[in-house]
Design an enzyme around this catalytic site. Structure first.
Site, PDB file in Angstrom:
ATOM      1  CG  ASP A   1      -2.106   0.724   1.184  1.00  0.00           C
ATOM      2  OD1 ASP A   1      -2.263   1.471   0.012  1.00  0.00           O
ATOM      3  OD2 ASP A   1      -3.010   0.652   1.950  1.00  0.00           O
TER       4      ASP A   1
ATOM      5  CG  ASP B   1      -9.578   2.598  -0.488  1.00  0.00           C
ATOM      6  OD1 ASP B   1      -9.242   1.435  -0.726  1.00  0.00           O
ATOM      7  OD2 ASP B   1      -8.924   3.246   0.224  1.00  0.00           O
TER       8      ASP B   1
HETATM    9  C1  DGJ Z   1      -5.951   1.825   1.833  1.00  0.00           C
HETATM   10  C2  DGJ Z   1      -6.252   0.890   0.926  1.00  0.00           C
HETATM   11  O1  DGJ Z   1      -6.664   1.133  -0.272  1.00  0.00           O
HETATM   12  C3  DGJ Z   1      -7.138   0.022   1.694  1.00  0.00           C
HETATM   13  O2  DGJ Z   1      -7.598  -1.308   0.979  1.00  0.00           O
HETATM   14  C4  DGJ Z   1      -6.401  -0.329   2.952  1.00  0.00           C
HETATM   15  O3  DGJ Z   1      -5.635  -1.424   2.802  1.00  0.00           O
HETATM   16  C5  DGJ Z   1      -6.208   0.874   3.654  1.00  0.00           C
HETATM   17  N1  DGJ Z   1      -5.294   1.415   2.940  1.00  0.00           N
HETATM   18  C6  DGJ Z   1      -5.382   0.303   4.927  1.00  0.00           C
HETATM   19  O4  DGJ Z   1      -4.830   1.198   5.643  1.00  0.00           O
END
Ligand code: DGJ
Length: 731
Positions: free
Chosen positions: A480, A550
């Site tokens: 991430d 997301d």
């Molecule tokens: C952002 C990501 O897009 C999510 O899927 C998740 O992993 C969060 N970060 C966790 O902090």
């Protein structure tokens, strides 16, 4: 031979599957562009040369134009260009600007020699497309030792030309590059629309269309990442070109830092396209004997509209960019705990989540953020890559053994480039976080970014993460990245080199990827950036799939996945089924709809699976089977976008296998409209002469009939509904 050189006309012909790219070395030793488009013969193309843009024309430095020969082509400004340079009479966008120690910023990069290599050499420290016959044209400025190598790679089975420039200091004094783009080329008119992908968090890669105009159309990122705001992609579509017809030229940058792409409507009636590393807040010192390699730009052409251009990119990236161990192979089918638990979990809860999907065909359990350091919310712990045994009493081993015991693989989340203000790492090394002296840092989630331009910082990250990967049986990693650089400044670097930061950061990311991703070939790595904020070709070279957004709401996803597919293949778009009401939009959609939209890419689930009933498991088992039955087709076939959700009430993506024996169409209707005229869904890409059985209609119909007549849009009478049709060739 994909590349040929005609000695008489000094023309280079670069032939792809259905394309030709041609330029020649003109009478002034200038690399002059001639043609890019559909395959043509290797004729002498110089007959199309013409003079334009005569206003205040500057004659080539040192030349005296004979009286009464005003039509003589003796100005750099009038040559369709392979690389525009500054200060010698060309007023168009320069692709390069070099300054010598006296402050002189004039260049004349002219042909010296060329070579044709059977295989493209890799770019030092940066990902790029593999293979392909490669032309290297050496240009040199005879006054200050400044040199440039132009690289062109073509593939006999793809319709792309991969281009980049390497800038060299062959002289005895240092040079400073103020601009160092990767390429330039000209289109001979301005009848185009510029197509770009813009967005933001949870609304990534929406399509913009802007008419080409006089002056410069430009998109960029200043974020030290490619960003969700503007993707490093620009297409020029001939006026009137549609999804299915017309000339479309694409430029896609294999780059993950601040970039710029420009299309200039020049006063000669042509369009100059150029770009690469963003020259805003950029300079690069070239000591004698050193070079700067620029990121690769992948140019595509199709006369089958925007859809044709997308298929060029999908084929090229699947074959030559994405790791071929994964490119078209079945992907892990995950259950991810993020939206199911966020930071509130312990070992028992995680085991219950895994148990909830055991036996359904979901084969990978991914433990997301919160397993390490003191990380009970988003405000602490990043950088402390050791397990939080208060939450996971049996350490990682206990949960990994449990997951493996269920016959599933285990995945783990990292955010390698970051450090929390509240972390042992930051307390020990505050100067490792990027920041400018004497100024406060911008906070995002109370986290800072680690200075990847420094080797000791990268070494720490590599060691810390590889230790976790070495000491635990981890099969999958989600990488991430949740914020962007703000105060770009690096401890220990000379002031005149501070503006090298954004590019050096990208080189740092690639170095981490080499030493973590490529050093652990047994592990499957997925990219992520606070959703899809670093969805670019360079990341695809390391991560065969990237978390698309997301926003997992099916309605929103139709737009995000449609836009993303302009450049990126379905196999690269990670898609999850999540709970309702959706956590981002609060919208409620049927499980069938969420599942069928998520089945348009490597699929997964992200919800509290510990509450699943036997009936839920049965439903998931069936849908996993349905997905696996079309997975190879999705990853290997040709994509046809049949309905644009940004232009109407419907969404449609159809995939047809290369041999035309199989197809699948996923269609979606946003809202039920009372007493609406019956709609027909478009069908595309089938073989007109073949007969196809369509199980959903229990009918066998000829391809031409299906494509000519379409399919009835008989959606369930409700909002947010999907229909899936399969096409099975009968001969
Ligand atoms: C952002 C990501 O897009 C999510 O899927 C998740 O992993 C969060 N970060 C966790 O902090």
């Amino acid at each position: 031979m994909a590349i040929t050189f005609d000695q008489v006309s000094k023309t280079f012909y670069l032939d792809g599957k259905n394309i030709t790219y041609a330029f020649f070395i003109n009478e002034w030793n200038y690399a002059e562009h001639l043609y890019f488009g559909k395959t043509i013969g290797h004729d002498d193309l110089r007959f199309i040369r013409s003079m334009g843009g005569l206003s205040a024309l500057a004659v080539i430095p040192g030349e005296i134009r004979p009286r009464d020969t005003w039509w003589r082509m003796d100005s750099y400004h009038v040559f369709p260009s392979e690389l525009t340079f500054y200060g010698s009479g060309d007023y168009r966008e320069s692709a390069v600007l070099a300054e010598d120690i006296q402050g002189v910023r004039v260049s004349e990069l002219l042909y010296v020699s060329h070579e044709i290599l059977p295989e493209k050499p890799a770019i030092c420290g940066m990902p790029s497309m593999k293979g392909g016959e490669t032309l290297v044209v050496h240009l040199q400025d005879k006054y200050n030792g400044f040199g440039c190598d132009l690289y062109y790679t073509v593939y006999e089975d793809a319709d792309v030309v991969a281009r980049r420039a390497v800038y060299r200091n062959n002289g005895a004094e240092p040079l400073t590059l103020r601009r160092a783009y990767s390429f330039a080329f000209s289109l001979m008119d301005q009848e185009y629309d510029c197509i770009t992908l813009h967005g933001t968090w949870a609304r990534e890669r929406r399509i913009d269309k802007t008419p080409m105009h006089h002056g410069v159309f430009s998109i960029d990122s200043k974020r030290t990442t490619s960003s969700a705001v503007l993707n490093p992609f620009l297409a020029l579509a001939r006026k009137g070109a549609t999804e299915e017809h017309g000339d479309v030229y694409g430029v896609s940058l294999v780059y993950s830092s601040s970039f710029v792409l420009k299309a200039e409507g020049v006063n000669d009636g042509r369009t100059l396209i150029t770009g690469g590393i963003n020259d805003f807040d950029f300079s690069w010192k070239l000591e004698p004997g050193t070079c700067l390699e620029t990121p690769e730009a992948v140019l595509a052409y199709s006369n089958e509209g925007v859809g044709g251009m997308s298929r060029c990119y999908h084929d090229a990236y699947r074959r030559y960019l994405i790791n071929d161990r994964f490119a078209d192979q079945p992907r892990p089918l995950v259950i991810n705990n993020w939206e199911g638990t966020y930071f509130k979990f312990n070992t028992e809860k995680l085991k219950a989540l895994a148990d909830g999907v055991a036996g359904t065909g979901i084969d990978t359990f991914v433990l997301d953020d919160g397993w390490f350091g003191v990380r009970n919310d988003e405000y602490s712990g990043l950088g402390d890559w050791f397990v939080n045994t208060q939450k996971l009493e049996g350490g990682l081993k206990d949960i990994i053994d449990h997951v493996h015991g269920l016959g599933m693989r285990f995945g783990l989340w990292f955010e390698p480039e970051m450090v929390s203000e509240d972390s042992d790492l930051f307390r020990a090394h505050p100067d490792w976080a990027i920041g400018a002296p004497g100024r406060p840092r911008c906070r995002t989630r109370l986290q800072f970014m680690l200075d990847l331009t420094r080797k000791e910082v990268r070494d720490y990250i590599v060691d810390a993460i590889n230790k976790v990967l070495r000491e635990n049986e981890i099969d999958y990693v989600k990488w991430d990245y949740n914020r962007n650089v703000t105060e770009s400044w690096s401890v220990g670097r000379e002031p005149e080199r501070q503006a090298e930061f954004a590019h050096r950061y990208a080189l740092g990311v690639y170095d981490l990827c080499e030493r973590i991703v490529n050093a652990n070939p047994h592990i499957f790595f997925e990219g992520c950036a606070g959703g899809g904020a670093r969805f670019d070709p360079a990341m695809l070279a390391y991560f065969p799939q990237i978390w698309t957004s997301d926003d997992t709401d099916a309605e929103e996803r139709t737009k995000i996945q449609y836009g993303t597919s302009l450049v990126y293949p379905l196999s690269s778009m990670s898609c999850h089924v999540s709970a309702v009401p959706n956590h981002q939009t609060k919208r409620i959609t049927d499980l069938k709809t969420r599942t069928e939209i998520a089945h348009l890419g490597p699929t997964g689930y992200e919800l509290d699976s510990s509450t699943f009933t036997d009936a839920d498991r049965e439903e998931i088992r069936n849908s996993v089977q349905a997905f696996r039955s079309i997975e190879a087709l999705l990853y290997q076939g040709d994509l046809y976008r049949t309905e644009n959700p940004m232009e109407g009430n419907y969404f449609g993506l159809m995939v047809v296998s290369k041999d035309k024996k199989q197809g699948v169409l996923t269609a979606y209707r946003r809202t039920l409209i009372a007493n609406e005229d019956p709609a027909v869904l478009k069908v595309r890409g089938l073989a007109p002469e073949k007969k196809y059985y369509v199980p959903e209609l229990e009918l066998t119909l000829q391809g031409s009939t299906l494509m000519g007549v379409g399919l009835p849009a008989k959606f369930k009478p409700a909002d947010f509904q999907t229909l899936v049709f399969h096409f099975l060739a009968q001969d």
